[in-house]
Design a protein around this motif. Sequence first.
Motif, PDB file in Angstrom:
ATOM      1  N   VAL A 123     -38.666   7.774 -56.481  1.00  0.00           N
ATOM      2  CA  VAL A 123     -38.132   7.386 -55.176  1.00  0.00           C
ATOM      3  C   VAL A 123     -37.847   5.889 -55.210  1.00  0.00           C
ATOM      4  O   VAL A 123     -38.719   5.075 -55.513  1.00  0.00           O
ATOM      5  N   LEU A 124     -36.615   5.519 -54.894  1.00  0.00           N
ATOM      6  CA  LEU A 124     -36.170   4.139 -55.033  1.00  0.00           C
ATOM      7  C   LEU A 124     -36.218   3.369 -53.722  1.00  0.00           C
ATOM      8  O   LEU A 124     -36.646   2.222 -53.690  1.00  0.00           O
ATOM      9  N   CYS A 125     -35.744   3.971 -52.643  1.00  0.00           N
ATOM     10  CA  CYS A 125     -35.749   3.270 -51.362  1.00  0.00           C
ATOM     11  C   CYS A 125     -35.347   4.241 -50.264  1.00  0.00           C
ATOM     12  O   CYS A 125     -34.970   5.379 -50.532  1.00  0.00           O
ATOM     13  N   GLU A 126     -35.447   3.766 -49.048  1.00  0.00           N
ATOM     14  CA  GLU A 126     -35.025   4.565 -47.896  1.00  0.00           C
ATOM     15  C   GLU A 126     -33.557   4.281 -47.606  1.00  0.00           C
ATOM     16  O   GLU A 126     -33.132   3.127 -47.527  1.00  0.00           O
ATOM     17  N   LEU A 127     -32.787   5.352 -47.422  1.00  0.00           N
ATOM     18  CA  LEU A 127     -31.363   5.216 -47.105  1.00  0.00           C
ATOM     19  C   LEU A 127     -31.103   5.254 -45.606  1.00  0.00           C
ATOM     20  O   LEU A 127     -30.178   4.608 -45.115  1.00  0.00           O
ATOM     21  N   GLY A 128     -31.878   6.024 -44.891  1.00  0.00           N
ATOM     22  CA  GLY A 128     -31.669   6.130 -43.455  1.00  0.00           C
ATOM     23  C   GLY A 128     -32.574   7.182 -42.863  1.00  0.00           C
ATOM     24  O   GLY A 128     -33.279   7.901 -43.573  1.00  0.00           O
ATOM     25  N   ARG A 129     -32.564   7.263 -41.533  1.00  0.00           N
ATOM     26  CA  ARG A 129     -33.405   8.237 -40.850  1.00  0.00           C
ATOM     27  C   ARG A 129     -32.799   8.606 -39.514  1.00  0.00           C
ATOM     28  O   ARG A 129     -31.964   7.872 -38.966  1.00  0.00           O
ATOM     29  N   GLY A 130     -33.181   9.763 -39.027  1.00  0.00           N
ATOM     30  CA  GLY A 130     -32.739  10.228 -37.720  1.00  0.00           C
ATOM     31  C   GLY A 130     -33.941  10.645 -36.910  1.00  0.00           C
ATOM     32  O   GLY A 130     -35.078  10.300 -37.229  1.00  0.00           O
ATOM     33  N   GLY A 131     -33.692  11.436 -35.877  1.00  0.00           N
ATOM     34  CA  GLY A 131     -34.791  11.844 -35.032  1.00  0.00           C
ATOM     35  C   GLY A 131     -35.753  12.796 -35.722  1.00  0.00           C
ATOM     36  O   GLY A 131     -36.922  12.864 -35.370  1.00  0.00           O
ATOM     37  N   MET A 132     -35.267  13.540 -36.712  1.00  0.00           N
ATOM     38  CA  MET A 132     -36.103  14.560 -37.345  1.00  0.00           C
ATOM     39  C   MET A 132     -36.444  14.227 -38.788  1.00  0.00           C
ATOM     40  O   MET A 132     -37.546  14.508 -39.254  1.00  0.00           O
ATOM     41  N   VAL A 135     -34.204  10.035 -45.156  1.00  0.00           N
ATOM     42  CA  VAL A 135     -33.513  10.274 -46.416  1.00  0.00           C
ATOM     43  C   VAL A 135     -33.829   9.137 -47.378  1.00  0.00           C
ATOM     44  O   VAL A 135     -33.664   7.955 -47.032  1.00  0.00           O
ATOM     45  N   PHE A 136     -34.286   9.496 -48.574  1.00  0.00           N
ATOM     46  CA  PHE A 136     -34.585   8.531 -49.607  1.00  0.00           C
ATOM     47  C   PHE A 136     -33.569   8.636 -50.747  1.00  0.00           C
ATOM     48  O   PHE A 136     -33.073   9.727 -51.051  1.00  0.00           O
ATOM     49  N   LYS A 137     -33.274   7.524 -51.332  1.00  0.00           N
ATOM     50  CA  LYS A 137     -32.512   7.522 -52.577  1.00  0.00           C
ATOM     51  C   LYS A 137     -33.520   7.672 -53.711  1.00  0.00           C
ATOM     52  O   LYS A 137     -34.563   7.010 -53.732  1.00  0.00           O
ATOM     53  N   ALA A 138     -33.234   8.553 -54.660  1.00  0.00           N
ATOM     54  CA  ALA A 138     -34.178   8.827 -55.737  1.00  0.00           C
ATOM     55  C   ALA A 138     -33.421   9.137 -57.026  1.00  0.00           C
ATOM     56  O   ALA A 138     -32.223   9.425 -57.007  1.00  0.00           O
ATOM     57  N   ARG A 139     -34.149   9.066 -58.108  1.00  0.00           N
ATOM     58  CA  ARG A 139     -33.592   9.459 -59.401  1.00  0.00           C
ATOM     59  C   ARG A 139     -34.288  10.730 -59.863  1.00  0.00           C
ATOM     60  O   ARG A 139     -35.515  10.770 -59.976  1.00  0.00           O
ATOM     61  N   GLN A 140     -33.503  11.766 -60.088  1.00  0.00           N
ATOM     62  CA  GLN A 140     -34.035  13.014 -60.627  1.00  0.00           C
ATOM     63  C   GLN A 140     -34.208  12.801 -62.126  1.00  0.00           C
ATOM     64  O   GLN A 140     -33.240  12.569 -62.846  1.00  0.00           O
ATOM     65  N   GLN A 141     -35.445  12.833 -62.589  1.00  0.00           N
ATOM     66  CA  GLN A 141     -35.745  12.366 -63.937  1.00  0.00           C
ATOM     67  C   GLN A 141     -35.212  13.287 -65.023  1.00  0.00           C
ATOM     68  O   GLN A 141     -34.708  12.811 -66.036  1.00  0.00           O
ATOM     69  N   LEU A 146     -28.812  10.288 -59.833  1.00  0.00           N
ATOM     70  CA  LEU A 146     -29.200   9.832 -58.516  1.00  0.00           C
ATOM     71  C   LEU A 146     -29.011  10.967 -57.516  1.00  0.00           C
ATOM     72  O   LEU A 146     -28.002  11.679 -57.559  1.00  0.00           O
ATOM     73  N   VAL A 147     -29.984  11.127 -56.631  1.00  0.00           N
ATOM     74  CA  VAL A 147     -29.927  12.154 -55.604  1.00  0.00           C
ATOM     75  C   VAL A 147     -30.420  11.559 -54.290  1.00  0.00           C
ATOM     76  O   VAL A 147     -30.982  10.460 -54.251  1.00  0.00           O
ATOM     77  N   ALA A 148     -30.189  12.288 -53.213  1.00  0.00           N
ATOM     78  CA  ALA A 148     -30.747  11.938 -51.911  1.00  0.00           C
ATOM     79  C   ALA A 148     -31.812  12.976 -51.577  1.00  0.00           C
ATOM     80  O   ALA A 148     -31.556  14.175 -51.667  1.00  0.00           O
ATOM     81  N   LEU A 149     -32.994  12.516 -51.227  1.00  0.00           N
ATOM     82  CA  LEU A 149     -34.085  13.410 -50.839  1.00  0.00           C
ATOM     83  C   LEU A 149     -34.289  13.305 -49.334  1.00  0.00           C
ATOM     84  O   LEU A 149     -34.571  12.218 -48.814  1.00  0.00           O
ATOM     85  N   LYS A 150     -34.145  14.415 -48.649  1.00  0.00           N
ATOM     86  CA  LYS A 150     -34.328  14.443 -47.205  1.00  0.00           C
ATOM     87  C   LYS A 150     -35.638  15.144 -46.886  1.00  0.00           C
ATOM     88  O   LYS A 150     -35.883  16.257 -47.356  1.00  0.00           O
ATOM     89  N   MET A 151     -36.495  14.479 -46.089  1.00  0.00           N
ATOM     90  CA  MET A 151     -37.796  15.038 -45.731  1.00  0.00           C
ATOM     91  C   MET A 151     -37.958  15.011 -44.222  1.00  0.00           C
ATOM     92  O   MET A 151     -37.369  14.160 -43.530  1.00  0.00           O
ATOM     93  N   ILE A 152     -38.760  15.930 -43.700  1.00  0.00           N
ATOM     94  CA  ILE A 152     -39.095  15.902 -42.285  1.00  0.00           C
ATOM     95  C   ILE A 152     -39.936  14.663 -42.009  1.00  0.00           C
ATOM     96  O   ILE A 152     -40.934  14.416 -42.691  1.00  0.00           O
ATOM     97  N   LEU A 153     -39.534  13.905 -41.029  1.00  0.00           N
ATOM     98  CA  LEU A 153     -40.197  12.638 -40.749  1.00  0.00           C
ATOM     99  C   LEU A 153     -41.630  12.820 -40.282  1.00  0.00           C
ATOM    100  O   LEU A 153     -42.511  12.061 -40.629  1.00  0.00           O
ATOM    101  N   ALA A 154     -41.864  13.871 -39.494  1.00  0.00           N
ATOM    102  CA  ALA A 154     -43.192  14.061 -38.919  1.00  0.00           C
ATOM    103  C   ALA A 154     -44.170  14.723 -39.883  1.00  0.00           C
ATOM    104  O   ALA A 154     -45.356  14.773 -39.618  1.00  0.00           O
ATOM    105  N   PRO A 194     -41.713  19.839 -46.578  1.00  0.00           N
ATOM    106  CA  PRO A 194     -40.515  20.339 -47.260  1.00  0.00           C
ATOM    107  C   PRO A 194     -39.492  19.223 -47.452  1.00  0.00           C
ATOM    108  O   PRO A 194     -39.405  18.296 -46.649  1.00  0.00           O
ATOM    109  N   PHE A 195     -38.725  19.327 -48.537  1.00  0.00           N
ATOM    110  CA  PHE A 195     -37.677  18.342 -48.776  1.00  0.00           C
ATOM    111  C   PHE A 195     -36.456  19.030 -49.374  1.00  0.00           C
ATOM    112  O   PHE A 195     -36.553  20.108 -49.963  1.00  0.00           O
ATOM    113  N   LEU A 196     -35.312  18.397 -49.192  1.00  0.00           N
ATOM    114  CA  LEU A 196     -34.056  18.856 -49.764  1.00  0.00           C
ATOM    115  C   LEU A 196     -33.591  17.838 -50.782  1.00  0.00           C
ATOM    116  O   LEU A 196     -33.537  16.648 -50.502  1.00  0.00           O
ATOM    117  N   GLU A 197     -33.261  18.320 -51.989  1.00  0.00           N
ATOM    118  CA  GLU A 197     -32.607  17.458 -52.975  1.00  0.00           C
ATOM    119  C   GLU A 197     -31.106  17.635 -52.784  1.00  0.00           C
ATOM    120  O   GLU A 197     -30.570  18.726 -52.968  1.00  0.00           O
TER     121      GLU A 197
END
Length: 285
Positions: A123-132, A135-141, A146-154, A194-197
């Motif tokens: 995980v490299l850094c945070e790209l952005g976030r919404g109400g739910m 999204v992190f910028k990450a490297r799939q090893q 490079l991919v975006a990982l989206k996770m539930i904030l709560a 849960p997360f989405l690649e």
Amino acid sequence: MIEPASPEFNPTSPSKVGRLERACDRFEEAWKAGQRPTIASFLTDQEGQEHPFMLRDLLVLDIAYRRRTGERPAPEDYLRHFPTDAAVIDSAFAEASAELKECKAPSFIGFPGPVPAIPGYTVLCELGRGGMGVVFKARQQGLNRLVALKMILAGDLAGPEAAARFLAEAEAVARLQHPQVVQIYRIGDHGGRPFLEMEYVAGGSLADRLDGTPWAARDAARLIESLARAVQHAHSFGIVHRDLKPANILLTIEGLPKLTDFGLAKSLGADVGLTQTGSIIGSPR
């Protein structure tokens, strides 16, 4: 990407990808445990054709973790140990610098708990976030992409409705195969979260690009045409986005739009019970 030492080396070979991924995982685990792992100790069994791939991946990880501790690593630090690998070292620093520059916020302030350490990803850094979600910028090893990982904030505190919406997004986008729709590569779970690649789109959002200056008519029409075709593709599968706005339109480096964030999408004919009477759907304006 560094060219292999021999055309016989296939970096996507499952056994070799697995070996590289496991070594990177062990290297990261050592850093997270408070150790200072040496790259050389992880290269002892990676001679020949795999050496430049392994060295490059470990260098990118080492640079990232050293920077997190406040250090300022330089190519000379590694040239002393790997004098014949100057090109690999330069490539790793170029990658690390580009990743740091592209991230809007190279921190994780506000994310509940420590920086997520997801096996198989850096995980490299945070790209952005919404109400739910966040999204992190990450490297799939394994595939070094490079991919975006989206996770539930709560996280664990997320209610069943938020989790259901999150999974509904994966289900909706999985049905769509269109060049102007951000693709989901896989869905996973880390520590009950849960997360989405997802496909990483490097050009930022349309919201970032708009500054109040009117676009040329031809450029605006070309953008709207691409988006209209993507929306029509979704509609042909019975999926209504319900939150179309500039922030949910990402742009490639070439300026091509890609529709994202189907968290509020509705599948026509499917009653999943996610919307109560009187609920506000989308972004109020």
